[in-house]
Structure formats: structure tokens, C-alpha cells
Design a protein around this motif. Structure first.
Motif, PDB file in Angstrom:
ATOM      1  N   UNK A 118      16.116   8.169   6.332  1.00  0.00           N
ATOM      2  CA  UNK A 118      16.958   8.341   7.516  1.00  0.00           C
ATOM      3  C   UNK A 118      16.425   9.460   8.405  1.00  0.00           C
ATOM      4  N   UNK A 119      15.897  10.532   7.811  1.00  0.00           N
ATOM      5  CA  UNK A 119      15.317  11.595   8.627  1.00  0.00           C
ATOM      6  C   UNK A 119      14.062  11.123   9.338  1.00  0.00           C
ATOM      7  N   UNK A 120      13.348  10.202   8.741  1.00  0.00           N
ATOM      8  CA  UNK A 120      12.087   9.746   9.316  1.00  0.00           C
ATOM      9  C   UNK A 120      12.300   8.692  10.393  1.00  0.00           C
ATOM     10  N   UNK A 121      13.120   7.680  10.101  1.00  0.00           N
ATOM     11  CA  UNK A 121      13.237   6.555  11.035  1.00  0.00           C
ATOM     12  C   UNK A 121      14.662   6.055  11.202  1.00  0.00           C
ATOM     13  N   UNK A 153      13.016  11.037  13.337  1.00  0.00           N
ATOM     14  CA  UNK A 153      11.975  11.534  14.231  1.00  0.00           C
ATOM     15  C   UNK A 153      11.264  10.380  14.921  1.00  0.00           C
ATOM     16  N   UNK A 154      11.087   9.273  14.221  1.00  0.00           N
ATOM     17  CA  UNK A 154      10.445   8.090  14.795  1.00  0.00           C
ATOM     18  C   UNK A 154      11.420   6.919  14.714  1.00  0.00           C
ATOM     19  N   UNK A 303       7.047  11.572  10.673  1.00  0.00           N
ATOM     20  CA  UNK A 303       7.579  10.914  11.856  1.00  0.00           C
ATOM     21  C   UNK A 303       6.753  11.201  13.094  1.00  0.00           C
ATOM     22  N   UNK A 304       6.301  12.453  13.233  1.00  0.00           N
ATOM     23  CA  UNK A 304       5.450  12.802  14.378  1.00  0.00           C
ATOM     24  C   UNK A 304       4.119  12.054  14.290  1.00  0.00           C
ATOM     25  N   UNK A 305       3.580  11.928  13.071  1.00  0.00           N
ATOM     26  CA  UNK A 305       2.350  11.136  12.905  1.00  0.00           C
ATOM     27  C   UNK A 305       2.572   9.698  13.363  1.00  0.00           C
ATOM     28  N   UNK A 306       3.752   9.148  13.077  1.00  0.00           N
ATOM     29  CA  UNK A 306       4.071   7.790  13.527  1.00  0.00           C
ATOM     30  C   UNK A 306       4.166   7.713  15.051  1.00  0.00           C
ATOM     31  N   UNK A 307       4.731   8.738  15.682  1.00  0.00           N
ATOM     32  CA  UNK A 307       4.796   8.766  17.152  1.00  0.00           C
ATOM     33  C   UNK A 307       3.391   8.719  17.745  1.00  0.00           C
ATOM     34  N   UNK A 308       2.477   9.495  17.145  1.00  0.00           N
ATOM     35  CA  UNK A 308       1.104   9.548  17.643  1.00  0.00           C
ATOM     36  C   UNK A 308       0.407   8.208  17.438  1.00  0.00           C
TER      37      UNK A 308
END
Length: 465
Positions: A118-121, A153-154, A303-308
Motif C-alpha cells: 500500500x505504501x508503494x502503489x 508513491x507510485x 516507488x520513486x524507481x518506478x516513477x523514473x
């Protein structure tokens, strides 16, 4: 991370001190779990301070993670949580004791994977509409049109849930030495562009059985993000798998943005630091919880890596990691240090700044480490039997570096903290120290005298101040 709770399969006597027992990286910290069933979901949403303070809401102006699959190697994810509806794209049970799709909580802390996911997506959810009163206008706008619940985050990324049984005796008998490489390979073969590992151990060493799987992920251009571990759980130093070269290791911050005394550890493999205290996540069955630890810091960075990867689909894993660490805000001692790594996560800068291309992964390469430290041959790493892994494609036909041999009776795990090129010197120093210690035992020094032991000065490792 907790102190080691469950034993893995027995290793040779010479490697007993390197026994690897993996546990979920934040269990003890997080599970005062303030799950308050009567609380409104939007009360939890309002407390997600890291979304603004880490620059994530600004990063959303560029990307929200669409089109990227992130594997959560953890205790299993409840895909029916209101904030994960539509987020879980599949999964696999590497434990042999859960549901085949990996969407059942297993192990000592079955809720852990849902907290992480949940924190990630997390997508949040729309509040339930109250029954209209006779006087209510049917065209009136809702009082709170924004989603309730946890927003990750993503929030447009997809989750692959890979369940593992850690922290207690696994009914299937599969140890972490079997589960972790199987989980990593499945994630890679099923389209994960980022892998989140919010678990770890109390030793920097890892079994040689892991080498080929992490090498495979590196060769397949997958970003792996792992938790540094928590002091309060017994991890003063970073433990595996966060010590594996090339892995983006995440340390934890307190609410003031300083290295957390309890919810972090320290080590040369740390890449970046992110919030680790007063975190919020979802629980299986639809609840919410407050928790702490680098288990929660890790999905923030993953999550930030997924945004990138969503913004720049062709960007290599090593350049994704370089973008995250090179835009981090320096903290602690100038430059890279063992508490903050390259600094504090700055998601907005990671998505918006111009970042020069790096020559390679700033956190190293497992391929190079294997070449230097493992006595290998040119054989192909044994592929995971695909009959046990639904939809997995064949693994690489051949490795580009010497593959690891099966563990010998003398060498079954080598610590990642050994500096490349100094292995022989390290063995010599250890041998000399042992001789000197035996000499000291036969001829102890008198009070006030200095024994000629040749021992180095002890360095106290105390709480972070």
C-alpha cells in the motif's frame, strides 16, 4: 529487522557463524500497529507526510508509475484491500505454504507485505456515499472528492506479490536459501522492472545459492531495492541482501529528517535514506496501521524507481539508481557515508533534474563481485525448474561472468563487506589475530600492562546521536 528468529538449512561447520536467517525488516517496530478499526480512512491519508516532504507530490507532475511492474518479495499481499483494488497484477508463492498467486499472508508477520504494497502503489479509494437525506440535492458535489486511504508513491504502478515464509518455521520446509533466489527469478521472468525486498538478516553474508539469481536480475536490467535493517531489531550493521553489490539499500530517517536511532542501521552499502518513522500502511482485510522501520522506507524509494522507469522506459537500471542517489540531499558527513549513503531522498529532483549519465551502477555490480570473490567456472547457472514457476520463461542461456560453484565445506558464504582485492589480506590478518589471541591466553598481561597480542583497537558502535 528482527534478530534472527528462524534457522535456515544447516550449513557446514566452518560457516556456522555465517548462518543466514531472514526476517521481515521492521516487524518489531511496526507491530505496535495502531490499527484503530473505528478510524476513518481519510485520517490515515492525511498523515502521509512523506509524500510532500520527500518531494513525491511534486514528482507526480512528471510520472505516477504507469506501465511499471514492481515485485514485492515479502509475506504476501492482500489484493482485496480497498486501496489496492486494481493494483495487484499477479503473483507467486515461493514459500510452498501459501496460495499459488502469492496473495495470502504467510510467515511470522503475514500483514507485512500488505503494509509495504500500500505504501508503494496504493490507489486510495472513494469514500462510501452516505444514504441521501430527503432534503439533499441530488446534484450536490461530494464533501470530499479526493480519495481516502493510503496513496502509494507510485499509485499507477502494478504490484507482483511474491510471498515468502520468514521468521518462523516454514511448514513446507523451504528455507530462505531456496525461497529468495526463486522469488527473484520469478519476479524477473514475469516482467518486474523494480523489486522491493523489505526483509533482511543480521549478517552481511549471503548464501552462495543467491549469486546466480541476483546476477540474473542485474543482467536483465532490474532495479532491486532493499531495506538496511533496524537497530532496535538487532541490526547495528546492514545485513544481506542489502549488502549485495548493485542493490539500492535504504536507510531510515526520523521525523526530523535525521538518521533514525531505532529504525535504521549503518553500513558502507547504504545508497539513500528515506522516512522510517510514523509511517502508515494498509492491513489485510481493509484496516490501517502506523508502523516504523526501513521496511517502510524501502517502498518509498522503490516507488520513486518506478516513477523514473515509467517516465524513461528505456533508461537502464544502473542509471535509474544513479539518478536517485545523485539527486539525494547530502546529509551527515560530506559525501557518501555509512548512515545516509549518498543522502536523503529527493523525489522531485530525481524526476526533474538533469543528471549526467554514470559509467556504471554507483553501488557496484554483483557480476564483478562474483568474478573476484567466488571460485567459479564457466558453467551456466542452474536454471530454476520452470515447471514450478507458472509463466516463467527460460533463464539466460549463459552467464557473462563465471558462475558460482556449489558451496564447498570450506566456503559457503562470503561477506559483501570484504573490499574487492583485499580478500587474501583479510584472511592473513584473521589468522595472525588468532595466533596472537592464543598467545595472549597462555601469557595474560598483568593489570595495567599491555599484552602483546597484536589486536587492533576496538571501535565502539553505539546509538546514532
Amino acid at each position: 529487522m528482527h534478530p534472527a528468529i528462524s534457522r535456515t538449512a544447516r550449513l557446514p561447520r566452518a560457516a556456522a557463524s555465517a548462518l543466514l536467517a531472514l526476517v521481515l525488516a521492521a516487524s518489531c517496530l511496526g507491530l505496535g500497529l495502531c490499527s484503530a478499526p473505528a478510524a476513518q480512512a481519510d485520517e490515515w491519508r492525511d498523515k502521509q507526510y512523506w509524500l510532500a516532504e520527500s518531494g513525491i507530490t511534486k514528482a507526480w507532475e512528471v510520472s505516477k508509475g504507469a506501465g511499471v511492474k514492481v515485485a514485492v518479495i515479502d509475506s504476501g499481499v492482500d489484493a482485496e484491500h480497498p486501496d489496492l483494488k486494481g493494483a495487484v497484477a499477479g503473483g507467486y508463492d515461493a514459500s510452498g505454504s501459501g496460495r499459488p498467486d502469492g496473495q495470502q499472508g504467510v510467515g511470522m508477520k503475514p500483514e507485512h507485505g500488505t503494509l509495504v504494497a500500500t505504501m508503494l502503489a496504493g490507489r486510495g479509494h472513494q469514500p462510501a456515499s452516505p444514504s441521501p437525506s430527503p432534503s439533499a440535492s441530488p446534484t450536490a458535489a461530494p464533501a470530499n472528492p479526493a480519495p481516502d486511504g493510503i496513496v502509494g508513491v507510485a499509485p499507477e504502478a502494478q504490484i507482483l506479490s511474491v510471498s515468502t515464509w520468514l521468521g518462523s518455521t516454514n511448514p513446507s520446509g523451504k528455507s530462505d536459501q531456496d525461497q529468495i533466489p526463486e522469488a527473484v527469478r520469478w519476479a524477473v521472468d514475469n516482467g518486474a522492472r523494480v523489486i522491493n525486498i523489505s526483509l533482511g538478516s543480521t549478517t552481511p553474508q549471503w548464501p552462495q545459492s543467491w549469486d546466480a539469481a541476483f546476477l540474473y536480475a542485474e543482467q536483465k536490467d532490474v532495479v532491486i531495492v532493499a531495506a538496511a535493517g533496524n537497530r532496535v531489531g538487532g541490526n547495528i550493521q546492514v545485513g544481506a541482501p542489502a549488502t549485495i553489490p548493485g542493490v539500492l539499500t535504504v536507510a531510515g530517517l526520523d521525523r526530523q529528517g535525521a538518521a533514525s536511532v531505532d529504525a535504521s542501521s549503518q553500513g558502507i552499502s547504504i545508497g539513500v535514506a528515506a522516512p522510517a518513522e510514523n509511517l502508515l500502511g494498509g492491513l489485510p482485510g481493509g484496516g490501517y496501521a502506523e508502523w516504523a522501520g526501513t521496511s517502510g522506507s524501502t517502498p518509498i524509494v522503490a516507488g520513486v524507481a518506478a516513477l523514473i522507469r515509467s517516465k524513461w522506459p528505456s533508461m537502464s537500471a544502473e542509471q535509474v539508481i544513479n539518478r536517485i542517489v545523485s539527486t539525494a540531499k547530502d546529509a551527515g558527513a560530506p559525501g557518501k557515508d555509512p548512515l545516509y549513503g549518498f543522502g536523503v531522498l529527493n523525489a522531485e529532483a530525481a524526476l526533474k533534474d538533469t543528471v549526467p549519465e554514470a559509467a556504471g551502477n554507483p553501488l557496484g555490480s554483483i557480476a564483478e563481485w562474483i568474478r573476484v570473490h567466488r571460485r567459479g567456472n564457466l558453467a551456466t547457472p542452474a536454471p530454476l525448474p520452470t515447471t514450478d514457476v507458472p509463466s516463467a520463461v527460460p533463464t539466460l542461456p549463459e552467464a557473462t561472468v563465471p558462475a558460482a560453484e556449489p558451496p564447498s565445506q570450506r566456503d559457503s558464504a562470503i561477506g559483501a563487506s570484504v573490499v574487492i582485492g583485499f580478500g587474501v589480506l583479510f584472511v592473513a590478518i584473521v589468522g595472525a589475530a588468532a595466533i596472537q589471541l592464543r598467545r595472549a591466553a597462555r601469557n595474560p598481561a598483568l593489570p595495567g600492562e599491555d599484552a602483546d597480542t597484536g589486536a587492533t583497537e576496538a571501535v565502539e558502535t553505539g546509538p546514532i546521536t
